[in-house]
Design an enzyme around this catalytic site. Structure first.
Site, PDB file in Angstrom:
ATOM      1  N   CYS A  82       0.883  -1.233  -0.021  1.00 21.67           N
ATOM      2  CA  CYS A  82      -0.033  -0.084  -0.113  1.00 21.67           C
ATOM      3  C   CYS A  82       1.104   1.315   0.036  1.00 21.67           C
ATOM      4  CB  CYS A  82      -0.799  -0.027   1.319  1.00 21.67           C
ATOM      5  SG  CYS A  82      -2.051  -1.318   1.466  1.00 21.67           S
ATOM      6  N   CYS A 105     -20.750  38.336   5.230  1.00 21.46           N
ATOM      7  CA  CYS A 105     -19.912  38.053   6.065  1.00 21.46           C
ATOM      8  C   CYS A 105     -19.269  36.536   6.347  1.00 21.46           C
ATOM      9  CB  CYS A 105     -20.183  38.469   7.714  1.00 21.46           C
ATOM     10  SG  CYS A 105     -20.623  40.340   7.489  1.00 21.46           S
ATOM     11  N   ASP A 122      34.961  20.596  17.356  1.00 21.00           N
ATOM     12  CA  ASP A 122      35.365  21.956  17.659  1.00 21.00           C
ATOM     13  C   ASP A 122      35.595  22.240  19.045  1.00 21.00           C
ATOM     14  OD1 ASP A 122      35.272  24.840  16.839  1.00 21.00           O
ATOM     15  OD2 ASP A 122      33.738  25.060  17.907  1.00 21.00           O
ATOM     16  N   CYS A 151     -24.097  39.716   8.365  1.00 17.59           N
ATOM     17  CA  CYS A 151     -25.086  39.231   7.326  1.00 17.59           C
ATOM     18  C   CYS A 151     -24.490  38.068   6.694  1.00 17.59           C
ATOM     19  CB  CYS A 151     -25.278  40.083   6.150  1.00 17.59           C
ATOM     20  SG  CYS A 151     -23.545  40.855   5.402  1.00 17.59           S
ATOM     21  N   ASP A 155      29.090  24.228  17.305  1.00 18.97           N
ATOM     22  CA  ASP A 155      28.021  25.074  17.793  1.00 18.97           C
ATOM     23  C   ASP A 155      27.886  26.334  17.340  1.00 18.97           C
ATOM     24  OD1 ASP A 155      30.242  25.814  18.963  1.00 18.97           O
ATOM     25  OD2 ASP A 155      29.224  26.825  20.995  1.00 18.97           O
ATOM     26  N   ASP A 214      30.540  27.219  12.130  1.00 18.96           N
ATOM     27  CA  ASP A 214      30.917  25.447  11.827  1.00 18.96           C
ATOM     28  C   ASP A 214      29.693  25.002  11.037  1.00 18.96           C
ATOM     29  OD1 ASP A 214      32.687  25.369  14.117  1.00 18.96           O
ATOM     30  OD2 ASP A 214      31.277  25.480  15.533  1.00 18.96           O
TER      31      ASP A 214
END
Length: 798
Positions: free
Chosen positions: A17, A84, A496, A81, A693, A697
């Site tokens: 499926c 709207c 790092d 109305c 971070d 990097d």
């Protein structure tokens, strides 16, 4: 322009499926689709210039499946109305993700059927408000969890009804066994027409879903598991019916009835589906747990009053009051008050963090002990927790490359099985037991029933779901199944230094006063308080911890690359490097040994001189994270080569590397050179992970085979990475790689048993060694065993 579309799909029963839907969607212009059977969802990237989301949904429905929508009802205010209500209705219907919207002027309500992956209730309300009206959610919208609960109840009802109708038929099987059990056998149970009644209820009322699904599949020139079930049970049912009809013409005729075979098969398949649904529900528990963390209500200040509202109604820039013990409703910034915030659910840090005016706070974290007033900066899908939930959902809905193999096999599986079943029937009817139609039919049915591609289709996605869910609970976010698969192949990792190995926050590590320590520290802190340099912040913070009072500064100036000079009262203060002391002709040779010692340790050391005399030395360093050394050791034990990448000089880099046990050092690297080092290692045939971070990097994170972002870092780095480690603890990196290895082992186990099961089961059935009901039981429990094996991942230690 490309848009991402997420849909919950209904009606899928097996891998065939999901493969058919995926192929059908991918044939559309500008569409790239990924359909996940275990999540019952589709992730679709499409070109808005070529196709619309409504056309994609129509295509899914044409293929014979459905799209699950959420329903919400709103009270609408301000309509006067019919114009709207018509205006609001048209505007809502034009929104991406809205399937149908109807607005009733008389009741002043709006009913909206929408895809919650594309649009939220708050966005629907905002659309109404932009038109000059107002709206408020009237009822709680149905959640996927609620739908699953209803689905489970429905399957339980069908199964127990099937048991009630099938048990009498199963009881009649005792009459055909070679042993005499001495059990009473009421004549009515042996009556073909009574058996027909019971079997018909099971076959068409309870098992009608198999016919509907099989018809839709065949209509689209495809086949799925339901085709096998429908063929197998129909063969038994209609052959039994023909045998029953023969008794009308000849009352002495002893019919060969297989009504119990078709009914018991459907009952066993329903039992397997029930167990499968229950087990699959447990694989998505990570999402449920994350959702349960969300705050439900917020106290907002409106017109000077505190009002309790739903968290979904909070808007950006709203002022909120959060009292002790309450959850912070959304991401924001503290305007007044102080408190300690328990952020463990996001960062993993068990110690509450002190927060005051100007500090940012994260939605759904817990305010421990002080009342604060905050301004909402991110709401709804933009909050940190919503981002985490989105990443986990996308990872659980994505496909790992290994799954493509299973999908390809599943696509051809059902037609091949039907062919094998037909050939089996011919061989038995003409050669094995010539003319024995019941025997040939029974064997062919066994082949049809034993060969279910469900186990094959569930083998990979269930493991991915559990693996990514377990990672999320640990604070490891995999952005996709492909990253969970790739992570275990890593043999080289680049770390790092600043903000990754170290805390990224300079702190005073040493302070030496050669005379009057209190006075030297007071003058040092007072002078540095006027500086904006990060090292100055560390010194000022050190003074606060020592409860050092400060003095007014008459004059201050910073000398870039050298240090600072200031005048406090009548005293001249100089804080800086030996170069500054040389410039001001201040002798420091007597204290040079201390300076060199600190520099050897990788610290930034500065002399403190008062009125031309060296009075002390202060050393500042970006300290190593507590778990960094243990993380490096675990990575090494996993057989991974660890490198440290830094822009610092070689001496400082070596000092930090020695502390954590790294021998491979790449120092004095410019920000734009980091990606080059990643590429150089990849050219050597290495599978490289980059951990960082910062913004600088991001290129290296994107280029690496696996980019790992520290969750405390910048949004750019997190966006570029494949894995995010929340809280910034490096110890989670080896755990992420270990989790990847265990998940891949689990997937291989699932695929092995699924393939072995089908490879062995079909020949055994074809040889006539399996009764149809035994084949049905085996088929039903094959899927359950795969899902259960996947659930073992929740208990593994990493």
């Amino acid at each position: 322009m490309k848009e991402q579309l997420k849909l919950d799909i209904t009606g899928m029963t097996c891998a065939a499926c999901s493969t058919r839907i995926e192929k059908g969607l991918n044939k559309m212009d500008g569409v790239v689709a990924n359909v996940n059977l275990a999540m019952e969802s589709a992730s679709i990237l499409y070109e808005t210039n070529s196709v619309s989301s409504k056309e994609i949904i129509n295509k899914i429905e044409i293929l014979g499946y459905g799209v699950r929508f959420e329903k919400a009802e709103f009270d609408v205010f301000g309509m006067t109305c019919a114009a709207c209500s018509t205006r609001i209705e048209k505007s809502l219907n034009r929104m991406n993700g809205v399937a149908e919207a109807t607005v009733n002027l008389a009741t002043e309500t709006a009913a909206v059927k929408y895809n919650n992956k594309e649009v939220s209730t708050s966005q629907l309300i905002e659309r109404v408000q932009k038109l000059g009206y107002d709206a408020k959610e009237k009822i709680q919208r149905n959640s996927k969890a609620h739908y699953k609960e209803e689905e489970l109840k429905s399957k339980k009802r069908k199964f127990f009804l099937s048991v009630i109708f099938s048990l009498p038929l199963l009881y009649t099987m005792l009459a055909h066994l070679p042993w005499n059990f001495g059990l009473p056998m009421p004549r009515i149970l042996m009556n073909p027409w009574f058996q027909l009644l019971l079997a018909s209820l099971v076959q068409f009322f309870i098992g009608g879903q198999f016919y509907i699904s099989a018809f839709k599949a065949m209509r689209n020139y495809s086949a799925n598991m339901d085709v096998l079930v429908a063929l197998g049970t129909s063969a038994a049912y209609f052959y039994s019916l023909s045998e029953g009809i023969k008794t009308i013409k000849n009352e002495a005729y002893m019919p060969h009835l297989y009504f119990e075979t078709s009914a018991v098969l459907i009952t066993l398949i329903l039992l397997g589906k029930l167990f499968e649904t229950m087990a699959k529900g447990r694989t998505t528990i990570a999402i449920s747990q994350l959702l349960s963390l969300q705050a439900k209500e917020a106290t907002v200040i409106r017109d000077g009053k505190e009002i309790q509202i739903s968290v979904e109604e909070v808007k950006v820039s709203d002022q909120l009051v959060v009292k002790p013990g309450e959850k912070i409703p959304v991401d924001g910034e503290i305007l007044s008050g102080r408190s300690s915030i328990d952020e463990s659910m996001i960062t993993g840090e068990s110690i509450p963090v002190e927060k005051s005016i100007g500090d940012s706070v994260i939605g759904s974290t817990i305010n421990k002990n002080g009342t604060i007033t905050m301004k909402a900066t991110k709401v709804g899908k933009d909050t940190a927790l919503a981002g985490i939930i989105k990443i986990v959902e996308e990872a659980q809905g994505s496909k790992a490359p290994i799954q493509r193999i299973a999908d390809t096999i599943s696509g051809y599986f059902v037609p091949v099985v039907v062919a094998i079943s037909f050939i089996t029937f011919i061989i038995w009817y003409f050669f094995v037991n010539p003319g024995d139609f019941p025997s040939a039919l029974e064997t062919a049915i066994s082949v049809l029933v034993i060969a279910c591609p469900c186990a094959l289709g569930l083998a990979t996605p269930t493991s991915i779901m559990v693996g990514t869910g377990k990672g999320a609970e640990m604070g490891i976010l995999f952005k996709g199944g492909e990253h969970l698969e790739t992570a275990h192949k890593i043999d080289t990792i680049l770390l790092d230094k600043t903000g990754t190995i170290t805390k990224g926050q300079p702190t005073v590590t040493n302070f030496i006063a050669y005379e009057d320590e209190k006075k030297v520290l007071q003058y040092l802190v007072s002078a540095e308080k006027s500086s904006e340099h990060p090292l100055a912040d560390a010194i000022v913070q050190f003074g606060k911890e020592r409860r050092t009072s400060t003095l007014p500064v008459k004059r201050f100036s910073a000398i870039p690359g050298y240090g600072i000079e200031a005048k406090i009262g009548d005293e001249e203060i100089f804080v800086g490097t030996p170069k500054l002391m040389d410039l001001k002709q201040i002798a420091y040779s007597d204290h040079l040994e201390d300076m060199l010692q600190f520099e050897t340790e990788g610290k930034t050391a500065m002399y403190v001189a008062i009125n031309g005399t060296i009075m002390g030395i202060v050393a500042v360093a970006d300290t190593v994270k507590e778990t960094a050394k243990a993380a490096v050791e675990e990575l090494t034990q996993l057989g991974i080569e660890v490198f440290m990448l830094t822009g610092d000089n070689a001496r400082t880099a070596k000092a930090i590397a020695n502390q954590v046990g790294i021998t491979n050092i790449i120092a004095e690297v410019l920000p734009d050179e980091k990606a080059n080092h990643v590429k150089a290692l990849q050219l050597k045939g290495k599978k490289v992970a980059m951990v960082g971070d910062g913004i600088n990097d991001a290129p290296a994170l994107a280029l690496a085979d696996i980019g790992i972002a520290i969750g405390t870092g910048t949004d750019v780095a997190i966006e570029a990475a494949d894995i995010t480690v929340l809280g910034g603890e490096l110890i989670l990196i080896p755990k992420a790689i270990s989790l990847s290895k265990k998940t891949m082992n689990n997937i291989r186990q699932n695929l092995f048993w699924a393939l072995i099961y089908n490879s062995a089961g079909i020949p055994i059935a074809a040889l006539g060694l399996l009764a149809p009901w035994v084949a049905g039981a085996a088929m039903a429990f094959s899927s359950v065993s795969v899902v259960t094996n996947s659930l073992r991942l929740k208990r593994v230690k990493v």
